[in-house]
Design a protein around this motif. Structure first.
Motif, PDB file in Angstrom:
ATOM      1  N   ARG A   1     -43.677  12.138  -8.217  1.00  0.00           N
ATOM      2  CA  ARG A   1     -43.615  10.717  -8.586  1.00  0.00           C
ATOM      3  C   ARG A   1     -42.178  10.240  -8.372  1.00  0.00           C
ATOM      4  N   PRO A   2     -41.837   9.811  -7.175  1.00  0.00           N
ATOM      5  CA  PRO A   2     -40.461   9.380  -6.899  1.00  0.00           C
ATOM      6  C   PRO A   2     -40.026   8.274  -7.844  1.00  0.00           C
ATOM      7  N   GLY A   3     -38.789   8.359  -8.312  1.00  0.00           N
ATOM      8  CA  GLY A   3     -38.240   7.332  -9.179  1.00  0.00           C
ATOM      9  C   GLY A   3     -38.458   7.584 -10.654  1.00  0.00           C
ATOM     10  N   PHE A   4     -39.392   8.483 -11.003  1.00  0.00           N
ATOM     11  CA  PHE A   4     -39.661   8.787 -12.401  1.00  0.00           C
ATOM     12  C   PHE A   4     -38.756   9.935 -12.854  1.00  0.00           C
ATOM     13  N   VAL A   5     -38.228   9.813 -14.052  1.00  0.00           N
ATOM     14  CA  VAL A   5     -37.362  10.863 -14.589  1.00  0.00           C
ATOM     15  C   VAL A   5     -37.936  11.369 -15.905  1.00  0.00           C
ATOM     16  N   LYS A   6     -37.724  12.669 -16.146  1.00  0.00           N
ATOM     17  CA  LYS A   6     -38.111  13.291 -17.419  1.00  0.00           C
ATOM     18  C   LYS A   6     -36.825  13.697 -18.130  1.00  0.00           C
TER      19      LYS A   6
ATOM     20  N   ARG B   1     -33.511  15.454 -24.912  1.00  0.00           N
ATOM     21  CA  ARG B   1     -32.281  15.611 -25.683  1.00  0.00           C
ATOM     22  C   ARG B   1     -32.669  16.058 -27.077  1.00  0.00           C
ATOM     23  N   GLY B   2     -32.406  17.320 -27.379  1.00  0.00           N
ATOM     24  CA  GLY B   2     -32.851  17.859 -28.652  1.00  0.00           C
ATOM     25  C   GLY B   2     -34.360  17.828 -28.735  1.00  0.00           C
ATOM     26  N   SER B   3     -34.896  17.208 -29.782  1.00  0.00           N
ATOM     27  CA  SER B   3     -36.348  17.118 -29.959  1.00  0.00           C
ATOM     28  C   SER B   3     -36.937  15.866 -29.321  1.00  0.00           C
ATOM     29  N   GLU B   4     -36.077  15.021 -28.756  1.00  0.00           N
ATOM     30  CA  GLU B   4     -36.555  13.769 -28.164  1.00  0.00           C
ATOM     31  C   GLU B   4     -36.895  13.953 -26.690  1.00  0.00           C
ATOM     32  N   ARG B   5     -37.927  13.253 -26.254  1.00  0.00           N
ATOM     33  CA  ARG B   5     -38.345  13.299 -24.855  1.00  0.00           C
ATOM     34  C   ARG B   5     -38.635  11.885 -24.371  1.00  0.00           C
ATOM     35  N   LEU B   6     -38.337  11.647 -23.117  1.00  0.00           N
ATOM     36  CA  LEU B   6     -38.619  10.340 -22.517  1.00  0.00           C
ATOM     37  C   LEU B   6     -38.964  10.543 -21.049  1.00  0.00           C
ATOM     38  N   GLU B   7     -40.093   9.986 -20.640  1.00  0.00           N
ATOM     39  CA  GLU B   7     -40.448   9.946 -19.218  1.00  0.00           C
ATOM     40  C   GLU B   7     -40.568   8.480 -18.829  1.00  0.00           C
ATOM     41  N   THR B   8     -39.757   8.061 -17.883  1.00  0.00           N
ATOM     42  CA  THR B   8     -39.715   6.647 -17.524  1.00  0.00           C
ATOM     43  C   THR B   8     -39.427   6.497 -16.033  1.00  0.00           C
ATOM     44  N   GLN B   9     -39.750   5.325 -15.516  1.00  0.00           N
ATOM     45  CA  GLN B   9     -39.468   5.036 -14.112  1.00  0.00           C
ATOM     46  C   GLN B   9     -38.116   4.342 -14.013  1.00  0.00           C
ATOM     47  N   LEU B  10     -37.148   5.038 -13.433  1.00  0.00           N
ATOM     48  CA  LEU B  10     -35.815   4.461 -13.253  1.00  0.00           C
ATOM     49  C   LEU B  10     -35.696   3.697 -11.947  1.00  0.00           C
ATOM     50  N   LEU B  11     -36.357   4.206 -10.883  1.00  0.00           N
ATOM     51  CA  LEU B  11     -36.238   3.596  -9.556  1.00  0.00           C
ATOM     52  C   LEU B  11     -37.613   3.226  -9.023  1.00  0.00           C
TER      53      LEU B  11
ATOM     54  N   ILE C   1     -22.284  10.752 -18.155  1.00  0.00           N
ATOM     55  CA  ILE C   1     -23.309  11.585 -18.779  1.00  0.00           C
ATOM     56  C   ILE C   1     -22.968  13.050 -18.532  1.00  0.00           C
ATOM     57  N   ASP C   2     -23.205  13.886 -19.533  1.00  0.00           N
ATOM     58  CA  ASP C   2     -23.116  15.338 -19.392  1.00  0.00           C
ATOM     59  C   ASP C   2     -24.552  15.853 -19.415  1.00  0.00           C
ATOM     60  N   PHE C   3     -24.952  16.600 -18.402  1.00  0.00           N
ATOM     61  CA  PHE C   3     -26.360  16.979 -18.323  1.00  0.00           C
ATOM     62  C   PHE C   3     -26.540  18.246 -17.489  1.00  0.00           C
ATOM     63  N   SER C   4     -27.737  18.784 -17.566  1.00  0.00           N
ATOM     64  CA  SER C   4     -28.156  19.901 -16.728  1.00  0.00           C
ATOM     65  C   SER C   4     -29.600  19.648 -16.328  1.00  0.00           C
ATOM     66  N   ILE C   5     -30.077  20.395 -15.339  1.00  0.00           N
ATOM     67  CA  ILE C   5     -31.455  20.235 -14.872  1.00  0.00           C
ATOM     68  C   ILE C   5     -32.168  21.569 -15.001  1.00  0.00           C
ATOM     69  N   GLU C   6     -33.323  21.527 -15.565  1.00  0.00           N
ATOM     70  CA  GLU C   6     -34.098  22.741 -15.838  1.00  0.00           C
ATOM     71  C   GLU C   6     -34.348  23.539 -14.565  1.00  0.00           C
TER      72      GLU C   6
ATOM     73  N   ILE D   1     -34.529  16.748 -16.959  1.00  0.00           N
ATOM     74  CA  ILE D   1     -33.083  16.600 -17.153  1.00  0.00           C
ATOM     75  C   ILE D   1     -32.773  16.766 -18.645  1.00  0.00           C
ATOM     76  N   HIS D   2     -31.855  17.671 -18.945  1.00  0.00           N
ATOM     77  CA  HIS D   2     -31.428  17.886 -20.334  1.00  0.00           C
ATOM     78  C   HIS D   2     -30.095  17.172 -20.550  1.00  0.00           C
ATOM     79  N   ILE D   3     -30.096  16.202 -21.446  1.00  0.00           N
ATOM     80  CA  ILE D   3     -28.887  15.436 -21.747  1.00  0.00           C
ATOM     81  C   ILE D   3     -28.092  16.160 -22.833  1.00  0.00           C
ATOM     82  N   THR D   4     -26.841  16.443 -22.545  1.00  0.00           N
ATOM     83  CA  THR D   4     -25.950  17.043 -23.530  1.00  0.00           C
ATOM     84  C   THR D   4     -25.183  15.974 -24.290  1.00  0.00           C
ATOM     85  N   SER D   5     -24.663  14.994 -23.547  1.00  0.00           N
ATOM     86  CA  SER D   5     -23.872  13.944 -24.182  1.00  0.00           C
ATOM     87  C   SER D   5     -23.915  12.699 -23.308  1.00  0.00           C
ATOM     88  N   GLY D   6     -23.929  11.543 -23.944  1.00  0.00           N
ATOM     89  CA  GLY D   6     -23.927  10.272 -23.215  1.00  0.00           C
ATOM     90  C   GLY D   6     -22.796   9.392 -23.710  1.00  0.00           C
ATOM     91  N   PHE D   7     -23.160   8.289 -24.358  1.00  0.00           N
ATOM     92  CA  PHE D   7     -22.153   7.376 -24.893  1.00  0.00           C
ATOM     93  C   PHE D   7     -21.444   8.013 -26.084  1.00  0.00           C
TER      94      PHE D   7
END
Length: 366
Positions: free
Chosen positions: A138-143, A146-156, A231-236, A205-211
């Motif tokens: 699904r191009p443009g969609f990101v997973k 961050r901790g126990s929170e999850r978000l799947e959304t279309q960025l592009l 953003i500080d992040f890593s990818i599974e 994408i695992h978010i470590t730190s943002g704002f």
């Protein structure tokens, strides 16, 4: 043709044949001389007494060299090592090694055959490891996690244009963990994050730190984290070295590599920068060069690595805030970059990438 004239030719041919046979015999003898032992192939009806007499040795010597039991019958075609006189013990060791090798081959063949029989026609083949760089389903969609929170959304969109409505959810995922405060996320950073996700097949994408709000105690006084542009992040499943190298292809972006930590830093700015910080979480920065120190956007000690859901936001926080501007001076000369713009799809997303090869960093960069 005169019959007498052909005699010399026939004689010459016979001489050549004799010479070849003699040479072969000499070669064969040399082989046996090197081996020190003769291998006898048992003929039908032969017994050990006959074979021992033929080679002027003893029945016991042949038995010892070939691991035969008293009274054991010979089989036609069986190979027996005939030990050289005085070297019976050495021949016995050699024959034992040969038998062990043969038994090992038989066992391997049997195991291979059994494995083949166990497989049924139509059984699925073992799955090949999924490539790290691949086209997303699904191009443009990101997973995002961050901790126990999850978000799947279309960025592009399918044309690579940023979906503005996605910035709200992204801002929530990238809020400051301890305080819950948040700010608007830079549109170009969101676009780059979508491109990174697509490049690696839409992996999580695992978010470590943002704002992070500005703090007088932070090591770098010009952090883009204070402005919602980092953003500080890593990818599974993706090594940080591979993630780092892809992020370095972007134009006007800062990339930080932290070999002793768990994330890669990515920010948007008006220049291109790269640095390495060898510090561990909570330690003062240890940059690889003065150039890296001037370009760096944060230290691992500045990073809040606690999950965003671990600490509930205090009452009255969580609203959009305007971060306190960091103090002037020091750093890369990119203290207050102007707000960056959404990538223009008319020129293609490739316009945000740097044509400079990844393996040709600028002076002072690794």
């Amino acid at each position: 043709m005169d019959a007498n004239a052909s005699k010399p030719a026939r004689s010459s041919f016979r001489l050549r044949c004799v010479a070849l046979m003699a040479g072969a015999a000499v070669a064969l003898l040399s082989v046996y001389a090197e081996a020190g032992d003769v291998v006898h192939v048992v003929a039908k009806g032969q017994v050990l007494v006959q074979i021992a007499k033929r080679y002027r040795t003893t029945v016991d010597a042949i038995r010892a060299a070939n691991g035969l039991r008293p009274g054991q019958l010979l089989k036609p075609g069986q190979e027996l090592v005939i030990p050289e006189k005085g070297k019976e013990a050495e021949a016995a060791k050699k024959a034992a090694a040969q038998r062990a090798a043969k038994e090992s081959k038989k066992a391997d063949a049997k195991e291979s055959g059994a494995a083949g029989k166990g497989k049924k026609k139509g059984d699925p083949k073992p799955a090949k490891p999924e490539p790290l760089v691949m086209k997303p389903k699904r191009p443009g969609f990101v997973k995002l996690v961050r901790g126990s929170e999850r978000l799947e959304t279309q960025l592009l969109t399918k044309h690579g244009r940023l979906v503005p409505s996605a910035l709200t959810g992204l801002g929530k995922m990238m809020r400051h963990g301890p305080s819950g405060s948040k700010t608007a996320i830079d549109p170009r950073l969101a676009t780059l994050l979508g491109m990174v996700s697509d490049h690696f097949g839409g992996r999580t994408i695992h978010i470590t730190s943002g704002f992070r709000p500005y703090s007088p105690t932070q090591y770098t006084k010009h952090s883009n984290h204070n402005l919602g542009r980092a953003i500080d992040f890593s990818i599974e499943g993706v090594p940080n070295t591979m993630l780092r190298d892809f992020c370095r292809t972007f134009r006007n972006a800062g990339v930080g590599y932290y070999p002793n930590s768990t994330f890669v830093h990515l920010d948007v700015r008006t220049t291109k920068a790269f640095w390495i910080d060898y510090s561990r979480p909570g330690e003062a920065p240890r940059y690889d060069s003065p150039v890296a120190q001037a370009s760096a956007d944060e230290s691992t000690a500045d990073v809040d690595q606690a999950p965003s859901g671990a600490t509930p936001a205090p009452a009255g926080v969580g609203k959009e805030t305007t971060p306190t501007p960091p103090a002037q001076g020091g750093g890369s000369g990119d203290t207050h970059p102007p707000p960056s713009q959404v990538v223009d799809p008319s020129t293609g997303n490739s316009s945000t990438q740097d044509p400079t090869p990844r393996n040709s960093p600028k002076a002072g960069q690794n």
